[in-house]
Design a protein around this motif. Structure first.
Motif, short mmCIF file in Angstrom:
data_model
loop_
_atom_site.label_atom_id
_atom_site.label_comp_id
_atom_site.label_asym_id
_atom_site.label_seq_id
_atom_site.Cartn_x
_atom_site.Cartn_y
_atom_site.Cartn_z
N VAL A 1 0.84 -1.21 0.00
CA VAL A 1 0.00 0.00 0.00
C VAL A 1 0.87 1.25 0.00
O VAL A 1 0.63 2.21 -0.75
CB VAL A 1 -0.95 0.00 1.22
N ARG A 2 1.91 1.25 0.81
CA ARG A 2 2.78 2.42 0.93
C ARG A 2 3.56 2.68 -0.36
O ARG A 2 3.72 3.83 -0.78
CB ARG A 2 3.75 2.22 2.11
N LEU A 3 4.02 1.61 -1.01
CA LEU A 3 4.90 1.77 -2.16
C LEU A 3 4.16 1.90 -3.49
O LEU A 3 4.61 2.63 -4.38
CB LEU A 3 5.86 0.57 -2.23
N THR A 4 3.04 1.21 -3.63
CA THR A 4 2.38 1.18 -4.94
C THR A 4 0.93 1.62 -4.91
O THR A 4 0.32 1.82 -5.97
CB THR A 4 2.45 -0.24 -5.55
N GLY A 5 0.33 1.76 -3.72
CA GLY A 5 -1.07 2.16 -3.65
C GLY A 5 -2.01 1.01 -3.94
O GLY A 5 -1.62 -0.16 -3.99
N THR A 6 -3.28 1.37 -4.18
CA THR A 6 -4.32 0.34 -4.37
C THR A 6 -5.14 0.60 -5.63
O THR A 6 -6.32 0.23 -5.69
CB THR A 6 -5.25 0.30 -3.14
N GLY A 7 -4.55 1.20 -6.63
CA GLY A 7 -5.25 1.38 -7.90
C GLY A 7 -6.10 2.64 -7.92
O GLY A 7 -6.16 3.42 -6.96
N SER A 8 -6.80 2.84 -9.03
CA SER A 8 -7.54 4.08 -9.27
C SER A 8 -9.01 4.00 -8.91
O SER A 8 -9.70 5.02 -8.86
CB SER A 8 -7.40 4.47 -10.74
N ARG A 9 -9.52 2.78 -8.67
CA ARG A 9 -10.95 2.63 -8.38
C ARG A 9 -11.15 2.49 -6.86
O ARG A 9 -10.52 1.65 -6.22
CB ARG A 9 -11.53 1.41 -9.10
N SER A 10 -12.02 3.31 -6.31
CA SER A 10 -12.23 3.30 -4.87
C SER A 10 -13.33 2.32 -4.47
O SER A 10 -14.12 1.87 -5.30
CB SER A 10 -12.59 4.71 -4.38
N GLN A 11 -13.37 1.99 -3.19
CA GLN A 11 -14.37 1.09 -2.64
C GLN A 11 -14.91 1.68 -1.35
O GLN A 11 -14.30 2.56 -0.75
CB GLN A 11 -13.77 -0.29 -2.38
N LEU A 12 -16.07 1.20 -0.93
CA LEU A 12 -16.62 1.63 0.35
C LEU A 12 -15.79 1.06 1.49
O LEU A 12 -15.28 -0.05 1.41
CB LEU A 12 -18.07 1.16 0.48
N SER A 13 -15.69 1.82 2.56
CA SER A 13 -14.96 1.36 3.74
C SER A 13 -15.90 0.56 4.64
O SER A 13 -17.14 0.57 4.45
CB SER A 13 -14.42 2.56 4.52
N PRO A 14 -15.37 -0.13 5.67
CA PRO A 14 -16.24 -0.85 6.60
C PRO A 14 -17.26 0.03 7.30
O PRO A 14 -18.27 -0.47 7.81
CB PRO A 14 -15.25 -1.47 7.60
N LEU A 15 -17.02 1.34 7.33
CA LEU A 15 -17.99 2.25 7.92
C LEU A 15 -19.35 2.12 7.24
O LEU A 15 -20.39 2.37 7.88
CB LEU A 15 -17.49 3.69 7.80
N ALA A 16 -19.36 1.70 5.99
CA ALA A 16 -20.62 1.56 5.25
C ALA A 16 -21.57 0.56 5.91
O ALA A 16 -22.78 0.65 5.72
CB ALA A 16 -20.33 1.14 3.81
N LEU A 17 -21.03 -0.38 6.68
CA LEU A 17 -21.88 -1.35 7.35
C LEU A 17 -22.75 -0.70 8.43
O LEU A 17 -23.80 -1.23 8.80
CB LEU A 17 -21.03 -2.47 7.98
N TYR A 18 -22.31 0.45 8.92
CA TYR A 18 -23.05 1.16 9.98
C TYR A 18 -23.97 2.24 9.43
O TYR A 18 -24.93 2.62 10.09
CB TYR A 18 -22.06 1.83 10.94
N LEU A 19 -23.66 2.77 8.24
CA LEU A 19 -24.38 3.93 7.74
C LEU A 19 -25.74 3.56 7.19
O LEU A 19 -25.94 2.48 6.65
CB LEU A 19 -23.55 4.62 6.65
N ASP A 20 -26.64 4.49 7.29
CA ASP A 20 -27.98 4.32 6.73
C ASP A 20 -27.91 4.36 5.21
O ASP A 20 -27.09 5.08 4.63
CB ASP A 20 -28.88 5.45 7.24
N GLY A 21 -28.76 3.58 4.58
CA GLY A 21 -28.77 3.49 3.11
C GLY A 21 -29.12 4.80 2.44
O GLY A 21 -28.91 4.95 1.22
N ALA A 22 -29.62 5.77 3.20
CA ALA A 22 -29.93 7.08 2.61
C ALA A 22 -28.67 7.86 2.29
O ALA A 22 -28.70 8.79 1.47
CB ALA A 22 -30.81 7.88 3.57
N PHE A 23 -27.54 7.49 2.90
CA PHE A 23 -26.30 8.25 2.73
C PHE A 23 -25.34 7.60 1.73
O PHE A 23 -24.47 8.28 1.18
CB PHE A 23 -25.60 8.40 4.08
#
Length: 206
Positions: free
Chosen positions: A97-119
């Motif tokens: 992660v530090r040297l090369t990163g994780t690509g150009s496409r982002s993903q939801l974080s685990p916080l999404a498991l807590y958030l309401d679907g309206a957000f």
């Protein structure tokens, strides 16, 4: 066989695909959002989780009409495994992660498991593009390192939080599991066996 570490893996699929799996083996996932990179995915010691996965497959438009959900079990040899349920390989992942990163496409974080679907769009949970890039790089790096020592790499194992917390402050999630991604089919010890889910679902609590 000496040196083997055997666990039971459960794979959720559909009735239409069983004959092909029994004839030709499990097809590896090649989608660019799979948590552990390309591989043949199993849930360790979790037939009900695999069954629910298969049920969700049948809800997809591309899979409708493929019959009933089916769970197949196999024994897996994880003696040559990148085991992320232990601490050995986390430094490698952080270095990548530090040297090369994780690509150009982002993903939801685990916080999404807590958030309401309206957000957020909860349908995007599970599309782990960044983890896919990270794991593909980690697998290739570890494969080369192990090959230089005359060793192989046949599988990856990791624990995942899924579902929802059982109460607002809980770290217990309703669909948590341990997944095994088989990179080399040599890690699959025996032929798949169809699981009698009716008997399991009839005896286990909800």
């Amino acid at each position: 066989m000496t040196g083997q570490i055997i666990v039971r893996g459960y794979h959720g699929t559909t009735r239409q695909r069983v004959a092909s799996i029994l004839k030709d083996g499990f097809e590896p996932s090649t989608s660019e959002h799979s948590w552990l990179g390309q591989g043949r995915y199993f849930f360790q010691d979790a037939p009900i989780h695999a069954y629910n996965w298969a049920r969700n497959l049948l809800k997809r438009a591309s899979r409708r009409g493929e019959g009933e959900p089916v769970v197949l079990s196999v024994d897996l040899d994880i003696s040559q495994c990148m085991d992320l349920t232990d601490g050995l390989h986390w430094l490698l992942l952080r270095d990548i992660v530090r040297l090369t990163g994780t690509g150009s496409r982002s993903q939801l974080s685990p916080l999404a498991l807590y958030l309401d679907g309206a957000f957020i769009d909860k349908k995007q949970i599970g599309f782990n593009y960044e983890d896919f890039v990270l794991m593909e790089a980690a697998i290739e790096t570890l494969r080369q390192n192990r090959a230089s020592q005359g060793l192989g790499l046949t599988a990856v194992r990791a624990a995942f939080i899924e579902g929802s917390p059982v109460h607002p402050n809980s770290w217990l999630f309703t669909q948590s599991c341990v997944a095994v991604s088989v990179i080399d089919p040599a890690a699959i010890v025996n032929a798949p066996v169809e699981v009698d889910m009716a008997s399991i679902l009839g005896t286990k609590g909800s």
